[in-house]
Write an enzyme that holds these catalytic residues in place. Structure first.
Site, mmCIF file in Angstrom:
data_model
loop_
_atom_site.group_PDB
_atom_site.id
_atom_site.type_symbol
_atom_site.label_atom_id
_atom_site.label_comp_id
_atom_site.label_asym_id
_atom_site.label_seq_id
_atom_site.Cartn_x
_atom_site.Cartn_y
_atom_site.Cartn_z
ATOM 1 N N PHE A 8 0.836 -1.199 0.000
ATOM 2 C CA PHE A 8 0.000 0.000 0.000
ATOM 3 C C PHE A 8 0.870 1.247 0.000
ATOM 4 C CE2 PHE A 8 0.926 -0.824 4.426
ATOM 5 C CZ PHE A 8 1.090 0.434 4.987
ATOM 6 N N CYS A 9 0.255 2.372 -0.331
ATOM 7 C CA CYS A 9 0.926 3.676 -0.303
ATOM 8 C C CYS A 9 -0.152 4.745 -0.129
ATOM 9 C CB CYS A 9 1.739 3.903 -1.577
ATOM 10 S SG CYS A 9 0.782 3.766 -3.096
ATOM 11 N N THR A 10 0.169 5.998 -0.358
ATOM 12 C CA THR A 10 -0.770 7.085 -0.085
ATOM 13 C C THR A 10 -1.996 7.037 -0.992
ATOM 14 O OG1 THR A 10 1.121 8.467 0.522
ATOM 15 C CG2 THR A 10 -0.993 9.579 0.202
#
Length: 310
Positions: free
Chosen positions: A184-186
């Protein structure tokens, strides 16, 4: 949304973007900026488009419709938020080799990437004991908030991620062929590109959170939320809380690190001059320059307040 005049739209898409079309879109966007209060940062490259823009709703709608003319709109990932204030000073459009720099030219996220998992399915996936969860963001972003039990690669920038994969990923896997890898990331772009890298290297069962943390926080009720802390963002807001409102963090203008309210109470902290992260990074001459800069900023704020009162 009441009282919030600015629409903030994060967007990205991996697609083959021809050079002549890149410059054509850039020129049209600059024309819109000249006539409207449009700000933000957009990055164009041969692999696609990435960025965040801020303006009144009608202007954002015009820009998004224009961008859709150049992209495959089915693959245009969009996340919307609102603010009472502008979160960027002006519009910057950069043309680069990559829309998010990894430094691995042989991968192609538009043709080969992992499996999207939406917010509703994310909790089940990361609670699975056969799943490892990797935060593909930078270490300073992770310090502000992350998902429970996620792995921190401790990278300073995304281009360090491939080396971390080569050096450390296998140590977290009991079985390379059967362990789920959830990333995941922003907003979704870095973890999507990370899945393309892992597929290129032969890893299986690779997943990424569709829309990233921001979409997850928008979708999942707080009582079911597995994200801890706040979400770092690359604009004036610094971080967003779990209601996607401006959070409690600010920026150290000496080193650029996010600092909490507790950090600002530490003895090392001097507003605009230093924090505990950078106290040993700068010389006395540097700190004198930072101090003068902060004095100028404070004077401008006082003058602007007087003008607004008049």
């Amino acid at each position: 949304m009441k009282g919030k005049n600015y629409k903030i739209t994060s967007l990205y898409s991996f697609f083959p973007f021809q050079e002549n079309l890149i410059f054509d879109l850039k020129n049209k966007l600059l024309e819109i900026e000249n006539e409207n209060d449009l700000s933000g940062l957009l990055i164009f490259a041969s692999e696609g488009i990435n960025g965040t823009i801020c303006a009144e709703k009608n202007v954002i709608d015009i820009v998004i419709n224009l961008i859709k003319e150049y992209t495959d709109s089915r693959n245009l990932n969009i996340k919307v938020n609102f603010s009472k204030k502008k979160v960027f000073k002006k519009l910057k459009i950069k043309i680069k080799k990559e829309i998010v720099t990894m430094g691995v030219p042989e991968i192609n996220p538009s043709e080969n990437n992992g499996t999207y998992i939406d917010s509703a399915g994310w909790n089940k996936l990361i609670k699975n004991q056969n799943t490892i969860v990797i935060d593909t963001r930078n270490h300073y972003e992770i310090s502000v908030g992350t998902f429970q039990n996620s792995i921190n690669p401790n990278t300073r920038n995304f281009s360090e991620f491939p080396k971390w994969v080569d050096d450390h990923l296998n140590t977290h896997l009991e079985n390379k062929d059967s362990t789920n890898i959830a990333m995941f990331c922003t907003g979704g772009i870095r973890c999507e590109k990370a899945t393309s890298l892992l597929k290129k290297k032969g890893y299986k069962n690779i997943y990424h959170l569709k829309g990233g943390i921001l979409q997850y926080l928008d979708d999942i009720p707080k009582k079911e939320n597995l994200f801890e802390g706040e979400c770092y963002v690359f604009d004036k807001r610094v971080a967003l809380d779990q209601e996607l409102e401006k959070g409690s963090y600010s920026i150290c203008h000496a080193c650029g690190m996010p600092i909490s309210i507790q950090d600002q109470k530490r003895k090392e902290y001097r507003k605009g001059i230093q924090c505990h992260f950078c106290i040993d990074q700068f010389s006395d001459n540097d700190r004198k320059r930072f101090e003068e800069r902060q004095k100028q900023i404070d004077r401008l704020k006082v003058e602007n307040n007087k003008i607004n009162k008049d």
